[in-house]
Design a protein around this motif. Structure first.
Motif, PDB file in Angstrom:
ATOM      1  N   GLY A  66       0.822  -1.201   0.000  1.00  0.00           N
ATOM      2  CA  GLY A  66       0.000   0.000   0.000  1.00  0.00           C
ATOM      3  C   GLY A  66       0.857   1.253   0.000  1.00  0.00           C
ATOM      4  N   GLY A  67       1.862   1.294   0.887  1.00  0.00           N
ATOM      5  CA  GLY A  67       2.749   2.448   0.909  1.00  0.00           C
ATOM      6  C   GLY A  67       3.594   2.550  -0.344  1.00  0.00           C
ATOM      7  N   TYR A  68       4.103   1.406  -0.807  1.00  0.00           N
ATOM      8  CA  TYR A  68       4.937   1.397  -2.005  1.00  0.00           C
ATOM      9  C   TYR A  68       4.147   1.871  -3.230  1.00  0.00           C
ATOM     10  CZ  TYR A  68       7.056  -0.642  -6.181  1.00  0.00           C
ATOM     11  OH  TYR A  68       7.557  -0.829  -7.445  1.00  0.00           O
ATOM     12  N   ILE A  69       2.910   1.366  -3.378  1.00  0.00           N
ATOM     13  CA  ILE A  69       2.099   1.756  -4.533  1.00  0.00           C
ATOM     14  C   ILE A  69       1.787   3.248  -4.492  1.00  0.00           C
ATOM     15  CG2 ILE A  69      -0.167   1.459  -5.622  1.00  0.00           C
ATOM     16  CD1 ILE A  69      -0.031  -1.491  -4.758  1.00  0.00           C
ATOM     17  N   SER A  70       1.573   3.795  -3.285  1.00  0.00           N
ATOM     18  CA  SER A  70       1.280   5.224  -3.206  1.00  0.00           C
ATOM     19  C   SER A  70       2.487   6.063  -3.632  1.00  0.00           C
ATOM     20  CB  SER A  70       0.852   5.601  -1.782  1.00  0.00           C
ATOM     21  OG  SER A  70       1.946   5.709  -0.905  1.00  0.00           O
ATOM     22  N   ASP A  71       3.697   5.552  -3.449  1.00  0.00           N
ATOM     23  CA  ASP A  71       4.890   6.228  -3.967  1.00  0.00           C
ATOM     24  C   ASP A  71       4.968   6.116  -5.486  1.00  0.00           C
ATOM     25  OD1 ASP A  71       5.922   7.209  -1.589  1.00  0.00           O
ATOM     26  OD2 ASP A  71       7.189   5.463  -1.218  1.00  0.00           O
ATOM     27  N   ARG A  72       4.453   5.009  -6.015  1.00  0.00           N
ATOM     28  CA  ARG A  72       4.562   4.748  -7.454  1.00  0.00           C
ATOM     29  C   ARG A  72       3.473   5.464  -8.264  1.00  0.00           C
ATOM     30  NH1 ARG A  72       8.773   2.644 -10.153  1.00  0.00           N
ATOM     31  NH2 ARG A  72       7.356   1.558 -11.565  1.00  0.00           N
ATOM     32  N   ILE A  73       2.209   5.343  -7.838  1.00  0.00           N
ATOM     33  CA  ILE A  73       1.104   5.855  -8.661  1.00  0.00           C
ATOM     34  C   ILE A  73       0.385   7.038  -8.028  1.00  0.00           C
ATOM     35  CG2 ILE A  73       0.747   3.548  -9.632  1.00  0.00           C
ATOM     36  CD1 ILE A  73      -1.793   3.311  -7.985  1.00  0.00           C
ATOM     37  N   GLY A  74       0.779   7.422  -6.825  1.00  0.00           N
ATOM     38  CA  GLY A  74       0.182   8.595  -6.204  1.00  0.00           C
ATOM     39  C   GLY A  74      -0.754   8.258  -5.058  1.00  0.00           C
ATOM     40  N   ARG A  75      -0.837   9.194  -4.107  1.00  0.00           N
ATOM     41  CA  ARG A  75      -1.688   8.992  -2.930  1.00  0.00           C
ATOM     42  C   ARG A  75      -3.167   8.958  -3.300  1.00  0.00           C
ATOM     43  NH1 ARG A  75       3.372   8.250  -1.288  1.00  0.00           N
ATOM     44  NH2 ARG A  75       4.477  10.114  -0.651  1.00  0.00           N
ATOM     45  N   LYS A  76      -3.564   9.814  -4.238  1.00  0.00           N
ATOM     46  CA  LYS A  76      -4.985   9.989  -4.555  1.00  0.00           C
ATOM     47  C   LYS A  76      -5.643   8.679  -4.968  1.00  0.00           C
ATOM     48  CE  LYS A  76      -8.014  12.383  -7.850  1.00  0.00           C
ATOM     49  NZ  LYS A  76      -8.065  13.374  -8.947  1.00  0.00           N
ATOM     50  N   ARG A  77      -5.081   7.998  -5.929  1.00  0.00           N
ATOM     51  CA  ARG A  77      -5.699   6.771  -6.426  1.00  0.00           C
ATOM     52  C   ARG A  77      -5.790   5.708  -5.334  1.00  0.00           C
ATOM     53  NH1 ARG A  77      -2.477   5.933 -12.191  1.00  0.00           N
ATOM     54  NH2 ARG A  77      -3.113   7.914 -13.168  1.00  0.00           N
ATOM     55  N   VAL A  78      -4.700   5.553  -4.600  1.00  0.00           N
ATOM     56  CA  VAL A  78      -4.672   4.524  -3.556  1.00  0.00           C
ATOM     57  C   VAL A  78      -5.702   4.827  -2.473  1.00  0.00           C
ATOM     58  CG1 VAL A  78      -3.252   3.510  -1.733  1.00  0.00           C
ATOM     59  CG2 VAL A  78      -2.268   3.925  -3.986  1.00  0.00           C
ATOM     60  N   MET A  79      -5.792   6.071  -2.041  1.00  0.00           N
ATOM     61  CA  MET A  79      -6.705   6.433  -0.966  1.00  0.00           C
ATOM     62  C   MET A  79      -8.154   6.287  -1.390  1.00  0.00           C
ATOM     63  SD  MET A  79      -4.703   9.720   0.678  1.00  0.00           S
ATOM     64  CE  MET A  79      -6.047  10.083   1.815  1.00  0.00           C
ATOM     65  N   LEU A  80      -8.489   6.718  -2.597  1.00  0.00           N
ATOM     66  CA  LEU A  80      -9.887   6.658  -3.025  1.00  0.00           C
ATOM     67  C   LEU A  80     -10.367   5.221  -3.213  1.00  0.00           C
ATOM     68  CD1 LEU A  80     -10.157   9.646  -5.551  1.00  0.00           C
ATOM     69  CD2 LEU A  80     -10.921   9.524  -3.183  1.00  0.00           C
ATOM     70  N   VAL A  81      -9.548   4.399  -3.868  1.00  0.00           N
ATOM     71  CA  VAL A  81      -9.951   3.004  -4.074  1.00  0.00           C
ATOM     72  C   VAL A  81     -10.106   2.283  -2.735  1.00  0.00           C
ATOM     73  CG1 VAL A  81      -9.213   0.767  -4.985  1.00  0.00           C
ATOM     74  CG2 VAL A  81      -8.947   2.832  -6.373  1.00  0.00           C
ATOM     75  N   SER A  82      -9.160   2.488  -1.820  1.00  0.00           N
ATOM     76  CA  SER A  82      -9.199   1.762  -0.551  1.00  0.00           C
ATOM     77  C   SER A  82     -10.338   2.235   0.346  1.00  0.00           C
ATOM     78  CB  SER A  82      -7.856   1.887   0.180  1.00  0.00           C
ATOM     79  OG  SER A  82      -7.508   3.234   0.389  1.00  0.00           O
ATOM     80  N   VAL A  83     -10.643   3.543   0.363  1.00  0.00           N
ATOM     81  CA  VAL A  83     -11.701   4.012   1.257  1.00  0.00           C
ATOM     82  C   VAL A  83     -13.081   3.607   0.728  1.00  0.00           C
ATOM     83  CG1 VAL A  83     -12.121   6.347   0.307  1.00  0.00           C
ATOM     84  CG2 VAL A  83     -12.317   5.934   2.767  1.00  0.00           C
ATOM     85  N   PHE A  84     -13.255   3.592  -0.587  1.00  0.00           N
ATOM     86  CA  PHE A  84     -14.517   3.085  -1.140  1.00  0.00           C
ATOM     87  C   PHE A  84     -14.678   1.599  -0.805  1.00  0.00           C
ATOM     88  CE2 PHE A  84     -14.840   6.737  -4.174  1.00  0.00           C
ATOM     89  CZ  PHE A  84     -16.163   7.073  -3.894  1.00  0.00           C
TER      90      PHE A  84
END
Length: 424
Positions: A66-84
């Protein structure tokens, strides 16, 4: 103080406020899951422990990514997909009817949490100047505990521990949180904000990320030590909850546990500011060391307690230890992590969920086998196991001290060179 608050980015405020309401609704449902499974569904303590551990297992497996992907593709995408996805998980809890369903849904709960949280903490770092990060990280921690003050009491009134209805409310609040995040990301694009210090740093690949975090001579012993710290901390929501539900010494364990949860959060709010003011004078691993000792001591007190007053003394000591362990952790990781690796380091710290995963299993085994002999037989081994983390934290403290002293010496030497050059 007001001037510092005015500098906080709107996205950081969204995370802080969202954290408060998120913890409010999760603390009126999730902490009572062990009691519901044990008391309402009559699931054995060991099996209940395995179900509770499912969330932590997912955290261990997915937090790094989760942390690694947020460094790679950005915080926005990771946060929105996971919170939904998280909102759907809580509806899954509410509609679960069989034991295996709770196990599956709790694993999904761990995946969503371990994906969202590292990205959110990294975003707080991205959007906050270094001099204000301690304030922001501690505001987030205070927000967690404001929610936990009221959540357990509301959950008790809604029948948590005897019903899954509160999970519907939790799911609805996370749906709302999802839409607020979508709106805020549109109003405040973060493409130019993420990792200011890392504008010229290449994004890490997965092999390089694993190599850097696993070879960090300060971070690795901190992580191992924190696994045992978290192991001790996790017994509050798992082993202690189950023990209170079955011990013949207390007539209403669920009610007492809700009071203990609320007191835990109130004490956090009272002692957090003065403790942080004191702790910031020391290197950030020192509070972790003291906190580990206090949590172990509180577990011993829980084992000896036979009335509410003694349990509350244990809660106070436990809470002081909790604050010391966790208020400085985010700041410590922010201090250790190289530029461009914030999400990866925050995510890798999620491996401390090994402690959360092991705690309910070990606790459940002890309850099934020795609880009838008294609480001391349950909680003494758990306290000793918590203290295993001390040597690792001491090693990390020594190494961090050497590194910081060397960095200070190098900086002083550079300043002298500059002064001589200017003077000459």
């Amino acid at each position: 103080m007001a001037k510092n608050l005015a500098t906080i980015h709107p996205l950081a405020w969204t995370i802080i406020v969202g954290t408060m309401f998120g913890r409010l609704v999760t603390s009126m449902s999730i902490p009572f899951l062990a009691i519901y499974l044990t008391s309402a569904l009559h699931v054995p303590a060991t099996q209940t422990g395995l179900i509770i551990a499912g969330s932590a297992l997912a955290g261990v497996l997915f937090s790094f990514y989760g942390g690694y992907i947020s460094d790679r593709i950005g915080r926005k995408r990771v946060m929105l997909v996971s919170v939904f996805g998280w909102s759907l998980v809580f509806f899954g809890f509410a509609s679960a009817q069989y034991v295996w369903m709770f196990f599956v849904v709790n694993i999904l709960n761990g995946i969503c949490r371990s994906t969202f949280e590292p990205a959110a903490r990294a975003l707080l770092s991205d959007t906050t100047p270094p001099e204000h990060r301690l304030l922001v990280f501690n505001m987030r921690y205070a927000a967690i505990n404001i929610g936990v003050v009221f959540g357990p009491l509301i959950g008790l009134q809604l029948g948590s521990g005897a019903s899954t209805f509160p999970f519907y409310i939790t799911g609805a609040v996370y749906v709302l949180y999802s839409f607020v995040l979508v709106l805020q990301f549109r109003l405040h694009p973060i493409d130019k904000l993420q990792s200011h210090a890392a504008d010229n740093v290449a994004r890490p690949n997965i092999r390089e990320a694993l190599r850097v975090t696993s070879s960090d001579r300060i971070f690795l012993p901190v992580l191992i030590g924190m696994i045992f710290c978290v192991l001790g901390y996790a017994h509050f929501d798992s082993t202690l909850a189950q023990f209170l539900a079955i011990t013949p010494d207390l007539s209403n364990g669920s009610k007492i546990f809700s009071y203990m949860l609320a007191m835990n959060a109130v004490v956090v709010l009272i002692v957090q500011y003065p403790l942080v003011r004191t702790a910031r004078r020391f290197r950030p691993i020192v509070p972790l060391i003291i906190g580990n000792i206090l949590v172990a001591l509180s577990l011993m007190i829980f084992g000896m307690a036979h009335n509410l007053a003694v349990f509350m003394i244990g809660v106070f000591i436990f809470t002081v230890g909790e604050v010391l362990m966790f208020t400085m952790t985010d700041m410590l990781i922010d201090h250790i992590a190289p530029a461009g690796w914030k999400g990866t380091y925050f995510g890798t710290m999620g491996f401390n969920n090994i402690g959360t995963m092991v705690a309910p299993v070990v606790g459940g085994l002890l309850i099934d086998r020795v609880a009838l002999q008294g609480g001391i037989h349950v909680f003494t081994p758990l306290a000793l196991l918590t203290l295993v983390g001390l040597p690792f934290l001491l090693i990390a403290h020594r190494r961090l001290t050497i590194r910081d002293q060397q960095a200070e010496a190098d900086a002083a030497e550079r300043n002298m060179v500059v002064e001589k050059a200017v003077g000459g």
